[in-house]
Design an enzyme around this catalytic site. Structure first.
Site, PDB file in Angstrom:
ATOM      1  N   MET A  67       9.038  37.986 -16.629  1.00  0.00           N
ATOM      2  CA  MET A  67       9.277  36.554 -16.830  1.00  0.00           C
ATOM      3  C   MET A  67      10.305  36.062 -15.805  1.00  0.00           C
ATOM      4  O   MET A  67      10.996  35.069 -16.024  1.00  0.00           O
ATOM      5  CB  MET A  67       9.755  36.286 -18.260  1.00  0.00           C
ATOM      6  N   GLY A  68      10.413  36.786 -14.697  1.00  0.00           N
ATOM      7  CA  GLY A  68      11.333  36.368 -13.643  1.00  0.00           C
ATOM      8  C   GLY A  68      12.773  36.695 -13.989  1.00  0.00           C
ATOM      9  O   GLY A  68      13.026  37.565 -14.815  1.00  0.00           O
ATOM     10  N   HIS A 123      16.081  41.613 -12.012  1.00  0.00           N
ATOM     11  CA  HIS A 123      17.332  42.372 -11.929  1.00  0.00           C
ATOM     12  C   HIS A 123      16.997  43.843 -11.684  1.00  0.00           C
ATOM     13  O   HIS A 123      15.821  44.201 -11.515  1.00  0.00           O
ATOM     14  CB  HIS A 123      18.153  42.193 -13.205  1.00  0.00           C
ATOM     15  N   HIS A 149      14.045  45.447 -13.394  1.00  0.00           N
ATOM     16  CA  HIS A 149      12.732  45.186 -12.796  1.00  0.00           C
ATOM     17  C   HIS A 149      12.542  46.028 -11.529  1.00  0.00           C
ATOM     18  O   HIS A 149      11.434  46.483 -11.245  1.00  0.00           O
ATOM     19  CB  HIS A 149      12.589  43.704 -12.444  1.00  0.00           C
ATOM     20  N   GLN A 186       7.657  46.250 -27.760  1.00  0.00           N
ATOM     21  CA  GLN A 186       6.671  45.613 -26.879  1.00  0.00           C
ATOM     22  C   GLN A 186       5.765  46.682 -26.257  1.00  0.00           C
ATOM     23  O   GLN A 186       4.542  46.521 -26.200  1.00  0.00           O
ATOM     24  CB  GLN A 186       7.404  44.834 -25.792  1.00  0.00           C
ATOM     25  N   VAL A 192      17.438  50.644 -17.819  1.00  0.00           N
ATOM     26  CA  VAL A 192      18.466  50.716 -16.776  1.00  0.00           C
ATOM     27  C   VAL A 192      19.725  50.046 -17.338  1.00  0.00           C
ATOM     28  O   VAL A 192      19.644  48.987 -17.972  1.00  0.00           O
ATOM     29  CB  VAL A 192      18.002  49.989 -15.494  1.00  0.00           C
ATOM     30  N   SER A 203      19.527  43.046 -18.719  1.00  0.00           N
ATOM     31  CA  SER A 203      18.570  42.078 -19.270  1.00  0.00           C
ATOM     32  C   SER A 203      18.815  40.725 -18.612  1.00  0.00           C
ATOM     33  O   SER A 203      19.952  40.396 -18.261  1.00  0.00           O
ATOM     34  CB  SER A 203      18.806  41.964 -20.782  1.00  0.00           C
ATOM     35  N   ARG A 229      18.899  38.064 -20.024  1.00  0.00           N
ATOM     36  CA  ARG A 229      19.734  37.254 -20.922  1.00  0.00           C
ATOM     37  C   ARG A 229      21.228  37.524 -20.729  1.00  0.00           C
ATOM     38  O   ARG A 229      22.052  36.706 -21.133  1.00  0.00           O
ATOM     39  CB  ARG A 229      19.336  37.498 -22.382  1.00  0.00           C
TER      40      ARG A 229
HETATM   41  O1  PAF Z   1       9.000  41.709 -21.161  1.00  0.00           O
HETATM   42  C1  PAF Z   1       8.718  40.602 -20.689  1.00  0.00           C
HETATM   43  O2  PAF Z   1       9.341  40.132 -19.727  1.00  0.00           O
HETATM   44  C2  PAF Z   1       7.585  39.801 -21.305  1.00  0.00           C
HETATM   45  O3  PAF Z   1       7.539  39.955 -22.678  1.00  0.00           O
HETATM   46  C3  PAF Z   1       6.211  40.064 -20.661  1.00  0.00           C
HETATM   47  C4  PAF Z   1       5.770  41.517 -20.871  1.00  0.00           C
HETATM   48  C5  PAF Z   1       6.271  39.767 -19.177  1.00  0.00           C
HETATM   49  C6  PAF Z   1       5.148  39.170 -21.292  1.00  0.00           C
HETATM   50  O4  PAF Z   1       5.436  37.811 -21.103  1.00  0.00           O
END
Ligand code: PAF
Length: 280
Positions: A30-31, A34, A37, A153, A176, A185, A187
């Site tokens: 979701m952009g 960090h 990712h 998830q 990480v 995160s 957030r």
């Molecule tokens: O983990 C996330 O960033 C989101 O839940 C995902 C997997 C990209 C789905 O929108």
């Protein structure tokens, strides 16, 4: 690096790679990218010839009182990071391209979503499963990479591909952490400096719980008490949403915490909701 906003254009590129015999790994995000990712993308690069990162703040996985509007967005920096990390294509569609006004089909996992974050975020995993399946249908990846910080998830996505026979291998990457243990995160950027100072208590509390259970199995209540004590000691900034001890496969609650049990928690620090977990 290629940039795609259009679904047909992304699909054409993916099909062209497949026709050349190349494999594709997808990193859905979701952009607000960090180091967490970066680790997902590094893993994706080891898994496949081409790496696609999707950047899409998925509106349907946020509840009405959640932080969809405040969710950090910085597409320019995100594209820059993707290029630096060796991503081959960024797929960043607009919400109106992903969801027709009369969108009415959703994917719902009905068992794993009953515990942990699913209790307080009704509709969240339905939104996640729906967008993940849409992304799989558009990008046609061989592999998709997710972070273990969002343990539930990953479990839901694994169940989705198993139960709907989706030919995508799911790879989970360990969380990480910052030097002080805080799980990285998007957030975290919303924490004030005082909140940031106390946030590592989540990981400290989980580790204390693990130490407690190493010597011998303990009751779920004893584990919860240990964790709460450490978090409460940080003062009025934090409110525990849940501390749960579950089987990592079924996510069913367990009463006795022993080797292999998942301890997961969600804590509100100020108005920022943080989650973390570990397997004992
Ligand atoms: O983990 C996330 O960033 C989101 O839940 C995902 C997997 C990209 C789905 O929108």
């Amino acid at each position: 690096m290629r940039n795609f906003a259009s679904i047909p254009a992304m699909r054409r590129q993916a099909q062209a790679w497949r026709t050349e015999g190349l494999t594709i790994a997808l990193v859905p995000t979701m952009g607000a990218l960090h180091e967490g990712h970066a680790a997902l993308i590094r893993t994706a690069r080891r898994q496949a010839d081409k790496v696609v990162a999707s950047i899409f703040v998925n509106p349907i996985q946020f509840g009405p009182d959640e932080d969809f509007v405040r969710y950090p967005r910085d597409m320019k920096t995100d594209r820059h990071l993707c290029r630096a990390w060796g991503v081959d294509a960024v797929f960043a569609p607009a919400a109106r391209a992903m969801y027709a006004n009369d969108h009415s089909v959703f994917v719902e996992e009905t068992a794993l979503r009953r515990t942990l974050c699913g209790r307080t975020r009704p509709g969240h995993f339905r939104g996640v499963a729906t967008v993940v399946l849409k992304l799989f249908n558009i990008v046609a990846p061989h592999t998709a990479v997710f972070g273990q910080k969002d343990f539930q998830q990953v479990a839901v996505v694994q169940r989705l591909v198993r139960d709907l026979n989706v030919p995508v291998a799911i790879v989970a990457v360990p969380t990480v952490r910052e030097k002080d243990g805080l799980a990285i995160s998007s957030r975290n950027a919303r924490l004030t400096s005082e909140q940031r100072r106390i946030a590592p208590c989540l990981w400290a509390a989980l580790q204390a719980a693990r130490r407690l259970c190493r010597a011998k199995p303990r009751s779920s209540a004893a584990v919860g008490k240990t964790i709460r004590k450490i978090i409460r000691a940080q003062g009025a900034y934090s409110a525990v949403e849940y501390i749960e001890t579950v089987c990592p496969r079924t996510l069913h609650p367990v009463q006795t915490v022993k080797q292999g049990t998942l301890i997961a928690l969600a804590v509100q620090i100020g108005d920022v909701r943080l989650i973390d977990n570990l397997v004992v």
